[in-house]
Structures are given as C-alpha cells and as structure tokens.
Design an enzyme around this catalytic site. Structure first.
Site, PDB file in Angstrom:
ATOM      1  N   THR A 180       0.818  -1.155  -0.046  1.00 41.09           N
ATOM      2  CA  THR A 180       0.150  -0.149   0.006  1.00 41.09           C
ATOM      3  C   THR A 180       0.884   1.169  -0.107  1.00 41.09           C
ATOM      4  O   THR A 180       2.229   1.428   0.331  1.00 41.09           O
ATOM      5  CB  THR A 180      -0.722   0.161   1.262  1.00 41.09           C
ATOM      6  OG1 THR A 180      -0.296  -0.014   2.400  1.00 41.09           O
ATOM      7  CG2 THR A 180      -1.690  -1.225   1.346  1.00 41.09           C
ATOM      8  N   GLU A 326      -5.556  -3.750  -1.888  1.00 41.65           N
ATOM      9  CA  GLU A 326      -6.186  -4.740  -1.238  1.00 41.65           C
ATOM     10  C   GLU A 326      -7.407  -5.228  -2.088  1.00 41.65           C
ATOM     11  O   GLU A 326      -7.720  -6.590  -1.627  1.00 41.65           O
ATOM     12  CB  GLU A 326      -6.695  -4.376   0.113  1.00 41.65           C
ATOM     13  CG  GLU A 326      -5.635  -3.706   1.182  1.00 41.65           C
ATOM     14  CD  GLU A 326      -5.487  -2.372   1.132  1.00 41.65           C
ATOM     15  OE1 GLU A 326      -5.042  -1.874   1.893  1.00 41.65           O
ATOM     16  OE2 GLU A 326      -5.930  -1.934  -0.017  1.00 41.65           O
ATOM     17  N   LYS A 436     -15.199  17.092  10.663  1.00 48.90           N
ATOM     18  CA  LYS A 436     -16.485  17.263  11.710  1.00 48.90           C
ATOM     19  C   LYS A 436     -16.274  18.470  12.413  1.00 48.90           C
ATOM     20  O   LYS A 436     -15.352  18.982  12.998  1.00 48.90           O
ATOM     21  CB  LYS A 436     -16.020  16.430  12.788  1.00 48.90           C
ATOM     22  CG  LYS A 436     -17.460  16.180  13.723  1.00 48.90           C
ATOM     23  CD  LYS A 436     -17.297  14.844  14.377  1.00 48.90           C
ATOM     24  CE  LYS A 436     -18.726  14.464  14.941  1.00 48.90           C
ATOM     25  NZ  LYS A 436     -18.867  13.434  15.572  1.00 48.90           N
ATOM     26  N   TRP A 441     -20.762  16.625   9.873  1.00 51.66           N
ATOM     27  CA  TRP A 441     -19.730  16.256   8.832  1.00 51.66           C
ATOM     28  C   TRP A 441     -19.833  16.803   7.534  1.00 51.66           C
ATOM     29  O   TRP A 441     -20.840  17.191   7.064  1.00 51.66           O
ATOM     30  CB  TRP A 441     -19.857  14.359   8.608  1.00 51.66           C
ATOM     31  CG  TRP A 441     -19.620  13.761   9.766  1.00 51.66           C
ATOM     32  CD1 TRP A 441     -20.392  12.985  10.403  1.00 51.66           C
ATOM     33  CD2 TRP A 441     -18.158  13.340  10.284  1.00 51.66           C
ATOM     34  NE1 TRP A 441     -19.856  12.234  11.486  1.00 51.66           N
ATOM     35  CE2 TRP A 441     -18.638  12.463  11.524  1.00 51.66           C
ATOM     36  CE3 TRP A 441     -17.045  13.727  10.009  1.00 51.66           C
ATOM     37  CZ2 TRP A 441     -17.505  11.914  12.106  1.00 51.66           C
ATOM     38  CZ3 TRP A 441     -16.125  13.291  10.896  1.00 51.66           C
ATOM     39  CH2 TRP A 441     -16.312  12.414  11.809  1.00 51.66           C
TER      40      TRP A 441
END
Length: 537
Positions: A180, A326, A436, A441
């Site tokens: 990754t 992944e 936030k 949000w």
C-alpha cells in the site's frame, strides 16, 4: 455429496501465458522507449523470453515462494517479468519507483526480496537506498543507456533455456506482491494469488467492465510498478489485445502522441493524468488523430463530475472505477444500467461520477457507525466493506493490522459511502479525511469536485484545520489554471451555489501545486503538516 464431472484445472497465470503465446503470437506489444522510439515485439516473443527468464531464475536458485523484485517502468521487459517470475512459483514484487528511497528499502526488506531486476535509468534512485538493502543479485535492463557494472538483463536471460523446469503450481500460491502507499503508517504488503489474478483478469474483461477483446489496443497508463497496473496487462493478454506500454513518458502530450501513433482505444489512469490530457486536447484540438472509440478508465481517487462531462463533450467516455491495492485492485465499475437512461440529465451525471457497481464475484456493503448494515437507499452512509475472491483477507506479516477486517470476513476499506437501490457505490470521503465541524460532517471530496468544476481552477484539495470554536473547519488549497485570475471570495461564492454556508471553507489559499502520493492522489497528510500552525482571523 454428488461430485461434478468437470475437470479440476488450476487457475494459474501460466494458462494466460500459454494462450497469448500461441493463439495471439503475432499480436503487437509496443513500448515507448526513453528516447521515444517505439520498441515492437509480440506475444509469441514475450512468451518465449518469459520462459527463458524463468529458466534463468531457476538456475540462479529462485524457488517457489521466493520474492523477485522489479523496479521498472511500463514496457515489454516488465511484461516478461510479470509472467516469468510467477510461472515457476515465485512471487513478483513490484517496487514503487515513486516512493522515497527509505520507503522502498523498508518494503524490499520487509518482503525479503532476493533478486532485483531494474531499469538502468532508475539506478540513481537505487543508489539512494543501496546501502539499506541486501539483494543477492541485481540485474539491469539497458533501457536508457545509463552506465553500470551490474549484471545485464539480456546476458542473464541467455543463461536460461527454452523451457524452465516444470513446477506443479497450486492456484492458491502467491504470484505477486504489492504494498500500500503507506499514507497512514508503514506500507502494508498484499499477496495476490494465481487464482485471484486469473479471476480478476476475467472480471476486468467482461462487457460491463473493461469490455476487452482481441480487437482492442490497450494502454495501461496506470503503473506496472503499483497494484499490477490494475490487472490490465493480464486481462489484455488473456483476451489477446494489442498492448501499448508508455514507458517513462506520462505527460499529456506524450500520451496523446502515443495513442495517435498506435491506435489505442482503451486506457486507464488517475484523474490528474486525464485532467492534463483534457487541457491538451482543448488547447490543440486538431493535433491528434485519436480512435473514434477511445475509452478511458479513471480511478485511484475521486473523479470530478465536471471532468467526465468535459470528455463527453469531446465524444470520449471517461468511466469511473473503484478499488484499492487490497482489492487487486478493480472492485467496481461505473457502467450505466439501462434504467439510468430514463432518469433526468442531472441524475445521469451523478450516476456517471459514482464508483459503479461491484464486478461479478465481488460483494460490497456499508456498515454504519453503530455497527448496523445500511440499506441500499443511496442515503445511509457508513464504511464501505468488501469481500470476494480477489479481495485480501490479511496483510503480509502484519498481525497488527487485523483491525482492517471484520469478524465475519469482510475487508474494511476506510471509504465512507452509500449504495443506491441500483447497486451503485457513492463514495463520500475517506474516514480520515472527513471534516467534523460543530458536530456535523463535511465531505472534503464533494467540495473538491465542485471546486475543480470551476473554469479557472486546475486542482483543489480541502483539509480539516483545527478551530477553537468549531473543532475543525475546512481550508481549501487551490491551484489556478495558467493565466487565470480568481479571488478567494469568488471561490467561496462558487461553492455557495451548491452547499450550505457552514460547508464553505473559512479560508482559501492559492498554491503552485498540490503534493501528490506515488499513485497520483492528493497527499492531504502533507498539506495538513504544511498548515498545522494555521491561525484563523
């Protein structure tokens, strides 16, 4: 239990190599060299040389399960490695040449790579971390004319014979390895299997996905050194498509020249690549003669709806896909179902910009913060989770990363998403990138996409900055298009047409460029560090 009468044939990459090397032996493999001369070969020659390389690796002591690293651009020799190394049960570990040398060294050591195959033009990069690694042998492809004293790729190849020693490969053996990007800690290794890679190639080639066939000429702009170029080299070889490999030349003009010269009609890359390509096409609309059926896959980060519609105005299809290292990495593709044709224009645009529907054999679900599974209503958001035969269920030698997987076997992607009744994934943000503010949000992705729809803005990135009253507030980093003039007030006014006032960034900073990861994503971590000491007026 009554058993089927079907043959038990293992799904291995060797079957793809055998097929393309025999049925499509004369089909072109074209590579752009450092001096922009087109190197031409074909599947038959690639298959022959791959077997010879496999034999040479066996004579060098490479055994099943051993890791052989590559540090190479997209070209014919890398394609040979893609098939040669797995064909003897070994694992090709593609090192990401855009990472810092220290990170490459960490990854190579963690993977326990034995041999390195490298382009000569990347030797300066190798020297940055040479003293941190201990490869048994270093084999150099004379690609750009860089002098060296290591083993020569062609000489090494000649040490092998036409047929490597047969290995009875289990389809569940690892065939490839990729790490990754390491945006949230040390990079983590994912092991791709023969079975998973074959199934992924078949899924990619399906009509409602890549829609690939032996009539196509494909160009993976996505790098072969990360996430296996989205599996496109294997999918292309499986169906016998012509392959055009761009080498180190990934600027818009070079890519368009290559597409024009070779008749590319399918390609894949990240949004920043296609932004530059669109700008070049509009700046010089008559310079290139492109395929009438040119299709472009885009993924790796959120794609602005405006970019998709810009390409549509040119008669080209820019099609969104979603996936991660992944997930091998393609998990969903935004092909339009017939039901969408009846929707109004604005809703069709929204669907085109979504991450698509999962490929066959892949399952996606959304889990809310309270642990409940969300309905597919297009509104209820939570973390996107995935499972399927080409989705990883662990990381290589990283027991500390077990929290990336649920107790019932799903991979936690870290993406915040909703799923529509038609099965399309709408990704709102990464969990770590949500803002936030005052307990509510704000999606940085939604703000970025709208900012990049502005005619004077080339790129934009929105991050959360600590605020004494609201906990966090959005700050927008904006790159102007060349010659454009736009004020911070104009930027905010543009956003107010789509968003509530409390979503509007409290500050807009104009920057020359936005830092990017090795795969072309905006590096928000770097921006957060840059503006860590930001003080609100």
């Amino acid at each position: 239990m009554l058993q089927s009468t079907m043959m038990n044939m293992p799904l291995t990459l060797n079957s793809i190599l055998d097929r393309c090397g025999s049925l499509f032996a004369d089909v072109d493999i074209i590579s752009n060299t450092p001096d922009k001369q087109l190197h031409k070969t074909n599947y038959g020659e690639v298959a022959r040389r791959a077997r010879q390389l496999a034999s040479a690796l066996q004579k060098a002591g490479v055994k099943p399960g051993d890791r052989v690293a590559t540090l190479m651009w997209n070209h014919y020799a890398h394609l040979e490695c893609y098939f040669a190394i797995p064909s003897i049960g070994a694992v090709i570990h593609t090192l990401n040449l855009r990472l810092h040398g220290d990170d490459i060294a960490y990854i190579a050591n963690h993977a326990e790579d034995r041999i390195l195959i490298i382009d000569d033009m990347l030797l300066p990069l190798f020297r940055e971390f040479e003293d941190q690694v201990s490869f048994e042998r270093i084999i150099v492809l004379n690609y750009g004319g860089e002098p060296h004293t290591h083993e020569d790729y062609e000489d090494f190849l000649s040490s092998g014979n036409a047929q490597p020693e047969a290995v009875d490969i289990d389809e569940h053996w690892a065939c490839g390895m990729c790490y990754t990007s390491g945006t949230t800690g040390k990079p983590k290794g994912v092991l791709y299997g023969h079975r998973s890679s074959v199934l992924h190639a078949m899924g990619f080639a399906l009509p409602d996905a890549g829609n690939l066939s032996f009539r196509d000429t494909i160009c993976p702009v996505v790098p072969m050194f990360h996430a296996k170029a989205w599996g496109l080299p294997y999918a292309g070889a499986m169906v016998g498509a012509r392959q055009v490999l761009p080498g180190p030349h990934l600027d818009a003009e070079s890519l368009l020249d290559l597409f024009s010269q070779t008749g590319v009609n399918f390609t894949a890359g990240v949004p920043t690549i296609w932004m530059r390509v669109y700008e070049s096409l509009t700046r010089e609309p008559t310079r290139w003669s492109l395929s009438e059926n040119l299709r472009l896959f885009v993924g790796g980060s959120a794609t602005p709806s405006s970019l998709i519609e810009n390409f549509r105005s040119l008669g080209m299809t820019l099609q969104t896909v979603w996936g991660m290292t992944e997930t091998s990495p393609i998990a969903s593709v935004s092909t339009m179902r017939p039901e969408i044709d009846a929707l109004d224009t604005d809703e069709q645009k929204r669907y085109r910009a979504r991450a698509g529907i999962p490929l066959p054999l892949v399952e996606l679900r959304v889990q809310t913060d309270d642990g409940e599974l969300a309905d597919c209503d297009g509104k209820t958001v939570g973390e996107l989770q995935a499972r399927g035969p080409w989705i990883t269920n662990s990381y290589y030698n990283r027991p500390d990363a077990a929290d990336s997987f649920t107790d019932d076997g799903w991979f936690c992607t870290g993406d915040v998403a909703a799923i529509t009744p038609l099965g399309y994934v709408q990704i709102s943000d990464r969990t770590k990138d949500l803002i936030k503010s005052g307990g509510e949000w704000i999606s940085s992705v939604d703000l970025e996409n709208e900012l990049m729809a502005h005619a004077d803005i080339a790129e934009a990135c929105v991050i959360a900055v600590s605020h004494p009253k609201w906990m966090e507030r959005p700050l927008a980093a904006v790159v102007k298009k060349p010659g454009a003039e736009i004020s911070d007030t104009a930027v905010k006014d543009h956003l107010r047409q789509k968003f509530a006032n409390w979503w509007i960034p409290d500050a807009v900073v104009f920057v020359d460029e936005i830092p990017k990861t090795s795969t072309g994503k905006f590096m928000k971590l770097r921006l957060r560090e840059q503006f860590a000491d930001w003080h609100w007026d």
